[in-house]
Structures are given as structure tokens and as C-alpha cells.
Design a protein around this motif. Structure first.
Motif, PDB file in Angstrom:
ATOM      1  N   LEU A 159      10.320   0.919 -22.195  1.00 19.90           N
ATOM      2  CA  LEU A 159       8.986   1.519 -22.105  1.00 19.90           C
ATOM      3  C   LEU A 159       8.023   0.611 -21.346  1.00 19.90           C
ATOM      4  CD1 LEU A 159       7.013   3.780 -23.001  1.00 19.90           C
ATOM      5  CD2 LEU A 159       6.610   2.439 -25.063  1.00 19.90           C
ATOM      6  N   THR A 160       8.051  -0.672 -21.625  1.00 19.75           N
ATOM      7  CA  THR A 160       7.084  -1.594 -21.024  1.00 19.75           C
ATOM      8  C   THR A 160       7.539  -2.177 -19.690  1.00 19.75           C
ATOM      9  OG1 THR A 160       7.988  -3.437 -22.306  1.00 19.75           O
ATOM     10  CG2 THR A 160       6.138  -2.228 -23.279  1.00 19.75           C
ATOM     11  N   SER A 161       8.813  -2.053 -19.348  1.00 15.68           N
ATOM     12  CA  SER A 161       9.307  -2.695 -18.126  1.00 15.68           C
ATOM     13  C   SER A 161       9.195  -1.826 -16.871  1.00 15.68           C
ATOM     14  CB  SER A 161      10.763  -3.134 -18.305  1.00 15.68           C
ATOM     15  OG  SER A 161      11.623  -2.004 -18.375  1.00 15.68           O
ATOM     16  N   PHE A 162       8.770  -0.569 -16.985  1.00 12.98           N
ATOM     17  CA  PHE A 162       8.618   0.281 -15.802  1.00 12.98           C
ATOM     18  C   PHE A 162       7.816  -0.416 -14.709  1.00 12.98           C
ATOM     19  CE2 PHE A 162       8.985   4.930 -17.481  1.00 12.98           C
ATOM     20  CZ  PHE A 162      10.347   4.866 -17.316  1.00 12.98           C
ATOM     21  N   LEU A 163       6.710  -0.996 -15.098  1.00 11.08           N
ATOM     22  CA  LEU A 163       5.788  -1.563 -14.118  1.00 11.08           C
ATOM     23  C   LEU A 163       6.243  -2.915 -13.594  1.00 11.08           C
ATOM     24  CD1 LEU A 163       2.473  -0.579 -15.911  1.00 11.08           C
ATOM     25  CD2 LEU A 163       3.730   0.682 -14.168  1.00 11.08           C
ATOM     26  N   PRO A 193       6.535   0.499  -8.158  1.00 11.65           N
ATOM     27  CA  PRO A 193       5.899   0.297  -9.464  1.00 11.65           C
ATOM     28  C   PRO A 193       4.617  -0.532  -9.394  1.00 11.65           C
ATOM     29  CG  PRO A 193       8.260  -0.012  -9.641  1.00 11.65           C
ATOM     30  CD  PRO A 193       7.934   0.077  -8.171  1.00 11.65           C
ATOM     31  N   ALA A 194       4.487  -1.405  -8.405  1.00  9.55           N
ATOM     32  CA  ALA A 194       3.269  -2.215  -8.278  1.00  9.55           C
ATOM     33  C   ALA A 194       2.057  -1.359  -7.921  1.00  9.55           C
ATOM     34  CB  ALA A 194       3.463  -3.307  -7.237  1.00  9.55           C
ATOM     35  N   ALA A 195       2.283  -0.146  -7.397  1.00 10.33           N
ATOM     36  CA  ALA A 195       1.183   0.742  -7.029  1.00 10.33           C
ATOM     37  C   ALA A 195       0.859   1.747  -8.131  1.00 10.33           C
ATOM     38  CB  ALA A 195       1.520   1.485  -5.735  1.00 10.33           C
ATOM     39  N   ILE A 196       1.628   1.734  -9.225  1.00 10.65           N
ATOM     40  CA  ILE A 196       1.385   2.653 -10.339  1.00 10.65           C
ATOM     41  C   ILE A 196       0.211   2.126 -11.157  1.00 10.65           C
ATOM     42  CG2 ILE A 196       2.327   3.610 -12.484  1.00 10.65           C
ATOM     43  CD1 ILE A 196       5.115   3.420 -11.190  1.00 10.65           C
ATOM     44  N   THR A 197      -0.768   2.987 -11.406  1.00  9.89           N
ATOM     45  CA  THR A 197      -1.901   2.590 -12.243  1.00  9.89           C
ATOM     46  C   THR A 197      -1.670   2.957 -13.704  1.00  9.89           C
ATOM     47  OG1 THR A 197      -3.059   4.663 -11.797  1.00  9.89           O
ATOM     48  CG2 THR A 197      -3.569   2.778 -10.366  1.00  9.89           C
ATOM     49  N   ARG A 198      -0.914   4.026 -13.933  1.00 11.70           N
ATOM     50  CA  ARG A 198      -0.569   4.421 -15.294  1.00 11.70           C
ATOM     51  C   ARG A 198       0.539   5.462 -15.205  1.00 11.70           C
ATOM     52  NH1 ARG A 198      -3.161   9.339 -17.490  1.00 11.70           N
ATOM     53  NH2 ARG A 198      -4.204  10.371 -15.764  1.00 11.70           N
ATOM     54  N   PHE A 199       1.193   5.696 -16.345  1.00 10.01           N
ATOM     55  CA  PHE A 199       2.133   6.816 -16.436  1.00 10.01           C
ATOM     56  C   PHE A 199       1.989   7.446 -17.802  1.00 10.01           C
ATOM     57  CE2 PHE A 199       4.609   2.997 -17.367  1.00 10.01           C
ATOM     58  CZ  PHE A 199       5.322   3.313 -18.508  1.00 10.01           C
ATOM     59  N   SER A 216       0.814  -1.214   0.000  1.00  8.90           N
ATOM     60  CA  SER A 216       0.000   0.000   0.000  1.00  8.90           C
ATOM     61  C   SER A 216       0.851   1.270   0.000  1.00  8.90           C
ATOM     62  CB  SER A 216      -0.933   0.008   1.205  1.00  8.90           C
ATOM     63  OG  SER A 216      -0.185   0.240   2.385  1.00  8.90           O
ATOM     64  N   ILE A 217       2.155   1.136  -0.159  1.00  8.21           N
ATOM     65  CA  ILE A 217       3.038   2.307  -0.208  1.00  8.21           C
ATOM     66  C   ILE A 217       3.248   2.701  -1.669  1.00  8.21           C
ATOM     67  CG2 ILE A 217       5.330   3.207   0.302  1.00  8.21           C
ATOM     68  CD1 ILE A 217       5.452   1.197   2.635  1.00  8.21           C
TER      69      ILE A 217
END
Length: 185
Positions: free
Chosen positions: A137-141, A160-166, A59-60
């Protein structure tokens, strides 16, 4: 020396802490050296005589560290990318991104579950092979952690697991074949 610690959760809760004890500071620096594991494993516990807070690692969204000394040498560095959080003054200016030769400079806005947005300037060396550029480009998440220089001059770690989009501005010149081509309406 002191270290200021800011924890931003996916519930968009921001908690700030201050470490002044040298032993505690050294323990935090040792943790920064293992920053690639920051968002896995046991909960993050921040405690004092007054209270103890426990954060579920999943949750961080971000953790930022501010100190008089440069802490960037202690955090894992991303492949060929340097991220710097934009200041309010920089956010007010038009985006000045560019891809020139083998260098690039773009704005990336990372949006997290819960609504937190981290506005960054990304600078780096453009990979010569198209496959490597697409993988970046695709490996950020898929990365376990990404670091950035905070607007206050410290270092930050994003989950990165908490990123919904960039959002990359200007748009990436090389896209995967299965990308949808469309303008923002």
C-alpha cells in the motif's frame, strides 16, 4: 508493424507519435526492456525530420505504447499487481471491487501533478502477511515505474514520482497504525 506512442506530461499536455521504421521500433522495444529506468536520467527525445521534442523525465506522468503485437512481455512487471486502464464504459459502471480469499480486485485512480487522472482496475494476489500488505500500500510512490494495460490494449508506464495521490475503491481493509480514519465529506 507500427507503434503509437503517447506521452502525457505533468502539465497535462498529451503528445502522440507514430513509429513505422523497423529500426526505430526495435530501439523502442529495447527501451521498454529497460522500462524501470524510464523516468530517470537523460531527457526523453522524440525526433523526426519535421521536428524534435524533448521531455524532462520528471515532468512525464505516463507514456503509452500501442502496437499490433503484445508489448507487455517487454515491460517490468509490478510485484503482485496487474493494473488495467478502465474504458469510459467501465468508468460509467458502479465500482465492483472485492477482496475474496487471497485475491483482490479494486479500482485505483492515480492523480498526477497537472491534473491527469489514470483510472485503473487493480487485480492481484493478497499477501498473507499484514506487514507485506501494508508495504504494498505504501510503496506505490517509491517504485521507479509502474506499468498498466492501456484501455486501447497497449501498455503504459506511469511515473510514480509524478503521482500526487491515489484513491483505492473500495477502501483498503488493512491500514497502517498512523493512518487517519475519516469519511469523505
Amino acid at each position: 508493424m507500427a507503434i503509437g506512442i503517447t506521452v502525457i506530461t505533468t502539465a497535462n499536455c498529451v503528445r502522440r507519435f507514430l513509429q513505422t521504421d523497423e529500426a526505430a521500433i526495435e530501439q523502442t522495444i529495447a527501451g521498454l526492456k529497460r522500462s524501470s529506468q524510464m523516468f530517470t536520467g537523460k531527457p526523453l527525445i522524440v525526433g523526426s525530420a519535421a521536428q524534435t521534442e524533448v521531455f524532462a523525465r520528471a515532468s512525464i506522468a505516463c507514456v503509452e505504447f500501442e502496437a499490433a503485437r503484445d508489448l507487455s512481455a517487454y515491460v517490468a512487471s509490478p510485484l503482485n499487481l496487474e493494473l488495467s486502464e478502465l474504458t469510459p464504459e467501465q468508468l460509467a459502471q458502479p465500482v465492483a471491487g472485492e477482496v475474496e480469499g487471497e485475491h483482490f480486485r479494486v479500482r485505483i485512480d492515480f492523480c498526477f501533478a497537472g491534473g491527469h487522472v489514470l483510472h485503473t482496475l487493480a487485480e492481484g494476489i493478497r499477501q498473507p502477511a499484514l506487514a507485506e500488505r501494508l508495504m504494498n500500500l505504501t510503496s506505490f510512490l517509491e517504485r521507479p515505474v509502474m506499468n498498466y494495460r492501456s484501455a486501447q490494449g497497449g501498455v503504459g508506464l506511469m511515473n510514480p514520482a509524478a503521482i500526487t495521490r491515489f484513491v483505492i475503491t473500495p477502501g483498503a481493509t488493512d491500514l497502517p497504525r498512523d493512518a487517519w480514519l475519516a469519511e469523505v465529506a
